[in-house]
Design a protein around this motif. Structure first.
Motif, PDB file in Angstrom:
ATOM      1  N   ALA A   6      40.523 -52.332  36.989  1.00 19.88           N
ATOM      2  CA  ALA A   6      41.431 -53.151  35.767  1.00 19.88           C
ATOM      3  C   ALA A   6      41.627 -54.077  35.330  1.00 19.88           C
ATOM      4  O   ALA A   6      40.542 -54.957  35.622  1.00 19.88           O
ATOM      5  CB  ALA A   6      42.743 -53.656  36.257  1.00 19.88           C
ATOM      6  N   SER A  15      42.294 -57.123  31.809  1.00 17.96           N
ATOM      7  CA  SER A  15      42.827 -58.039  31.293  1.00 17.96           C
ATOM      8  C   SER A  15      43.481 -58.327  30.382  1.00 17.96           C
ATOM      9  O   SER A  15      42.238 -57.407  29.262  1.00 17.96           O
ATOM     10  CB  SER A  15      43.624 -59.525  32.135  1.00 17.96           C
ATOM     11  OG  SER A  15      42.008 -60.595  32.017  1.00 17.96           O
ATOM     12  N   SER A  65      40.646 -54.962  41.522  1.00 10.82           N
ATOM     13  CA  SER A  65      42.502 -54.313  41.883  1.00 10.82           C
ATOM     14  C   SER A  65      42.674 -53.794  42.608  1.00 10.82           C
ATOM     15  O   SER A  65      43.358 -54.843  43.409  1.00 10.82           O
ATOM     16  CB  SER A  65      42.870 -52.620  40.539  1.00 10.82           C
ATOM     17  OG  SER A  65      43.697 -52.331  40.832  1.00 10.82           O
ATOM     18  N   ASP A 100      46.993 -48.521  34.470  1.00 11.53           N
ATOM     19  CA  ASP A 100      47.954 -48.302  35.405  1.00 11.53           C
ATOM     20  C   ASP A 100      47.465 -49.517  36.486  1.00 11.53           C
ATOM     21  O   ASP A 100      48.477 -49.243  37.189  1.00 11.53           O
ATOM     22  CB  ASP A 100      48.120 -46.392  35.554  1.00 11.53           C
ATOM     23  CG  ASP A 100      48.655 -45.948  34.244  1.00 11.53           C
ATOM     24  OD1 ASP A 100      49.856 -46.648  34.250  1.00 11.53           O
ATOM     25  OD2 ASP A 100      48.549 -45.152  34.244  1.00 11.53           O
ATOM     26  N   PRO A 123      46.381 -52.249  38.679  1.00 11.54           N
ATOM     27  CA  PRO A 123      47.384 -53.090  38.697  1.00 11.54           C
ATOM     28  C   PRO A 123      46.310 -54.601  38.484  1.00 11.54           C
ATOM     29  O   PRO A 123      44.971 -54.166  39.132  1.00 11.54           O
ATOM     30  CB  PRO A 123      47.998 -53.820  39.740  1.00 11.54           C
ATOM     31  CG  PRO A 123      47.153 -52.655  41.189  1.00 11.54           C
ATOM     32  CD  PRO A 123      47.577 -51.640  40.078  1.00 11.54           C
ATOM     33  N   PHE A 124      46.295 -55.595  37.735  1.00 12.18           N
ATOM     34  CA  PHE A 124      44.924 -56.231  37.528  1.00 12.18           C
ATOM     35  C   PHE A 124      45.688 -57.508  38.858  1.00 12.18           C
ATOM     36  O   PHE A 124      46.650 -58.419  38.250  1.00 12.18           O
ATOM     37  CB  PHE A 124      45.136 -57.409  36.582  1.00 12.18           C
ATOM     38  CG  PHE A 124      44.766 -58.800  35.932  1.00 12.18           C
ATOM     39  CD1 PHE A 124      42.847 -58.314  35.617  1.00 12.18           C
ATOM     40  CD2 PHE A 124      44.414 -60.012  36.724  1.00 12.18           C
ATOM     41  CE1 PHE A 124      41.894 -59.129  35.962  1.00 12.18           C
ATOM     42  CE2 PHE A 124      43.362 -60.436  36.569  1.00 12.18           C
ATOM     43  CZ  PHE A 124      42.422 -60.586  36.104  1.00 12.18           C
ATOM     44  N   THR A 125      44.780 -57.815  39.483  1.00 11.29           N
ATOM     45  CA  THR A 125      44.952 -58.795  40.050  1.00 11.29           C
ATOM     46  C   THR A 125      43.917 -59.933  40.589  1.00 11.29           C
ATOM     47  O   THR A 125      42.954 -59.581  40.635  1.00 11.29           O
ATOM     48  CB  THR A 125      44.700 -57.932  42.389  1.00 11.29           C
ATOM     49  OG1 THR A 125      43.526 -57.339  42.609  1.00 11.29           O
ATOM     50  CG2 THR A 125      45.602 -56.479  42.399  1.00 11.29           C
ATOM     51  N   TYR A 165      52.449 -51.695  43.371  1.00 11.17           N
ATOM     52  CA  TYR A 165      51.555 -52.282  42.235  1.00 11.17           C
ATOM     53  C   TYR A 165      52.080 -53.021  40.908  1.00 11.17           C
ATOM     54  O   TYR A 165      51.151 -53.844  40.661  1.00 11.17           O
ATOM     55  CB  TYR A 165      50.534 -50.539  42.073  1.00 11.17           C
ATOM     56  CG  TYR A 165      50.036 -49.748  42.664  1.00 11.17           C
ATOM     57  CD1 TYR A 165      49.627 -50.379  44.203  1.00 11.17           C
ATOM     58  CD2 TYR A 165      49.735 -48.706  42.652  1.00 11.17           C
ATOM     59  CE1 TYR A 165      48.838 -49.014  44.946  1.00 11.17           C
ATOM     60  CE2 TYR A 165      48.764 -47.526  43.589  1.00 11.17           C
ATOM     61  CZ  TYR A 165      49.267 -47.957  44.465  1.00 11.17           C
ATOM     62  OH  TYR A 165      48.277 -47.471  45.399  1.00 11.17           O
ATOM     63  N   ARG A 166      53.496 -52.642  40.825  1.00  8.65           N
ATOM     64  CA  ARG A 166      53.840 -53.548  39.973  1.00  8.65           C
ATOM     65  C   ARG A 166      53.922 -55.119  40.807  1.00  8.65           C
ATOM     66  O   ARG A 166      53.864 -55.875  39.681  1.00  8.65           O
ATOM     67  CB  ARG A 166      55.665 -52.612  39.365  1.00  8.65           C
ATOM     68  CG  ARG A 166      54.927 -51.439  38.710  1.00  8.65           C
ATOM     69  CD  ARG A 166      56.644 -50.964  38.292  1.00  8.65           C
ATOM     70  NE  ARG A 166      57.705 -50.968  39.267  1.00  8.65           N
ATOM     71  CZ  ARG A 166      57.849 -48.936  39.649  1.00  8.65           C
ATOM     72  NH1 ARG A 166      56.859 -48.257  39.027  1.00  8.65           N
ATOM     73  NH2 ARG A 166      58.571 -49.450  40.615  1.00  8.65           N
ATOM     74  N   HIS A 209      50.933 -56.640  39.923  1.00 10.35           N
ATOM     75  CA  HIS A 209      50.764 -56.976  38.942  1.00 10.35           C
ATOM     76  C   HIS A 209      50.325 -58.211  37.967  1.00 10.35           C
ATOM     77  O   HIS A 209      51.543 -59.165  38.311  1.00 10.35           O
ATOM     78  CB  HIS A 209      50.563 -55.984  37.765  1.00 10.35           C
ATOM     79  CG  HIS A 209      50.084 -56.116  36.779  1.00 10.35           C
ATOM     80  ND1 HIS A 209      48.398 -55.873  36.559  1.00 10.35           N
ATOM     81  CD2 HIS A 209      50.818 -56.561  35.749  1.00 10.35           C
ATOM     82  CE1 HIS A 209      48.712 -55.730  34.901  1.00 10.35           C
ATOM     83  NE2 HIS A 209      49.537 -56.116  34.672  1.00 10.35           N
ATOM     84  N   GLU A 210      49.161 -59.221  38.145  1.00 11.59           N
ATOM     85  CA  GLU A 210      49.051 -60.795  37.456  1.00 11.59           C
ATOM     86  C   GLU A 210      49.986 -61.245  38.241  1.00 11.59           C
ATOM     87  O   GLU A 210      50.473 -62.338  38.072  1.00 11.59           O
ATOM     88  CB  GLU A 210      49.660 -60.449  36.121  1.00 11.59           C
ATOM     89  CG  GLU A 210      48.884 -59.624  35.378  1.00 11.59           C
ATOM     90  CD  GLU A 210      49.176 -59.125  33.660  1.00 11.59           C
ATOM     91  OE1 GLU A 210      50.105 -59.639  33.135  1.00 11.59           O
ATOM     92  OE2 GLU A 210      48.019 -59.389  33.060  1.00 11.59           O
TER      93      GLU A 210
END
Length: 413
Positions: free
Chosen positions: A110, A112, A120, A143, A145-147, A262-263, A266-267
């Motif tokens: 993922a 940013s 991710s 799609d 998520p950025f973790t 996942y939502r 995310h971040e």
């Protein structure tokens, strides 16, 4: 554009791909579609939750894994999966030390908005495998998520980039049944407010998590998190306030669930996807307050020995992180190590047995065994008392036979 793997894969290569929901499906599907025209190569997989790998894959592809989880069972049933019996933490460490050496690595990333890269959904062995690989191909998935915690290491080159053609793999929670709810009710009695939870994939861990919405100040430090964790956080049961380390942060090695999860991650700086050396490290686990390890099994012996790997000589499970977390929970102040399983298998045979065929967790490490019939507290118990307690949580229809075996084992007449 999907890569053309001809000229990229060499004879005898070990190809490593992201596992579970971190599988880069655009890349793995293309590789399997082209495999018949490529030189013979080995494919290293972990848990498989996609439809990519099957027994009909070309015969020049051989498969290896540290266990048989999810759709990897199809490969194992067809005799196409070579299992490396290893603790998950040791398996990951072997890539870091180059005992395992990948030639080609396929990874899902993922990105940013400012160009930072994240692994991710998993921070396992893939980054270390990529560090020593000849070829690294990254699938960028908008799609995914950025973790935080899973930053792609700057010293690891990416030789090819492709765009994903589909969202990440999802794994929905299985529906709960009466047996899993009964097991969960017994296990929940062992979990006090302020506990930090570790758990795996499946109906029983989900049932236990679902039974804890009334709890307070729970923490999460686990090999994975799933949709049930989101529910506990949103209900206020999980605050991560009393863990002793990582205050306010849910710590995991993998993210395995649906778009809802996942939502959520995310971040989200309150979730950290950390490497195995941290999530499974004994020094780290011992510092956690009231760590409760929740794991399952295929069989448990009358002496407390746990088998999570084989039945009738066939590999259908994994060592995974079970022993890491059992020992970590035992070392944690106020910790508990729970092995939870149905008392009977789907064919009606007892999963409480006189002797297990493979020892995953030795009897010396076992704490509490839970079935739908109750809890067997085994820590500090002698063998005779252990066996009596194990018989008591077996299915009623198997207790007489187990008691007879117990008399035979003890020499009673």
């Amino acid at each position: 554009m999907t890569p053309d793997f001809s000229g990229l894969i060499r004879d005898g290569d070990l190809v490593v791909c992201g596992q579970a929901t971190a599988e880069p499906v655009t890349l793995t599907e293309a590789l399997m579609a082209q495999a018949g025209q490529l030189p013979a190569f080995r494919m290293m997989v972990g848990p498989i939750f996609s439809e990519t790998f099957s027994a009909t894959c070309p015969p020049n592809v051989s498969f290896q894994s540290y266990g048989v989880i999810g759709n990897a069972r199809r490969l194992a049933k067809a005799g196409r999966l070579d299992v490396i019996p290893s603790n998950y933490s040791a398996f990951c460490a072997d890539f870091a030390s180059r005992r395992h050496k990948a030639d080609v690595v396929l990874v899902q990333l993922a990105e940013s908005g400012d160009g930072r890269l994240s692994a991710s959904l998993s921070n396992d062995y893939v980054i270390d495998a990529a560090r020593g690989a000849r070829l690294v191909i990254a699938e960028f998935n908008p799609d995914a998520p950025f973790t935080f915690g899973a930053a792609w290491a700057e010293d690891v080159p990416i030789h090819m980039r492709v765009m994903a053609r589909r969202p990440p793999v999802e794994l929905a929670s299985p529906p709960l049944d009466d047996i899993s709810r009964r097991i969960a009710a017994h296990a929940a009695d062992l979990i006090v407010d302020g506990s930090t939870l570790q758990f795996g994939v499946g109906r029983i861990p989900d049932a236990i998590l679902s039974s804890l919405s009334h709890a307070r100040n729970l923490g999460i430090h686990s090999g994975l998190i799933n949709d049930a964790v989101v529910e506990l956080i949103e209900r206020g049961a999980v605050t991560n306030a009393e863990k002793g380390i990582d205050a306010g942060i849910t710590v995991t090695n993998q993210v395995i669930g649906t778009q809802r999860l996942y939502r959520f991650v995310h971040e989200n700086r309150s979730v950290a996807v950390r490497p195995t050396s941290y999530t499974h490290g004994q020094g780290v686990l011992a510092r956690i307050n009231r760590l409760v390890a929740i794991n399952s099994a295929l069989q448990v012996g009358l002496d407390g020995s746990v088998n999570s790997e084989t039945l009738n000589g066939v590999a259908i499970g994994a060592i995974g992180g079970q022993l890491d977390f059992v020992r970590g929970a035992n070392a944690s102040a106020g910790g508990r190590a729970i092995i939870a399983l149905p008392a009977t298998a789907s064919d009606g045979t007892s999963r409480i047995v006189a002797h297990v065929e493979t020892v995953t967790t030795p009897r010396a490490d076992v704490d509490a065994i839970v079935t739908e019939w109750g809890v067997a507290e085994l820590r500090n118990c002698g063998l005779a008392e252990r066996a009596r307690r194990m018989v008591a949580i077996a299915a009623p229809e198997h207790r007489d036979a187990l008691s007879a075996q117990l008399r035979g084992l003890s020499g009673d007449r």
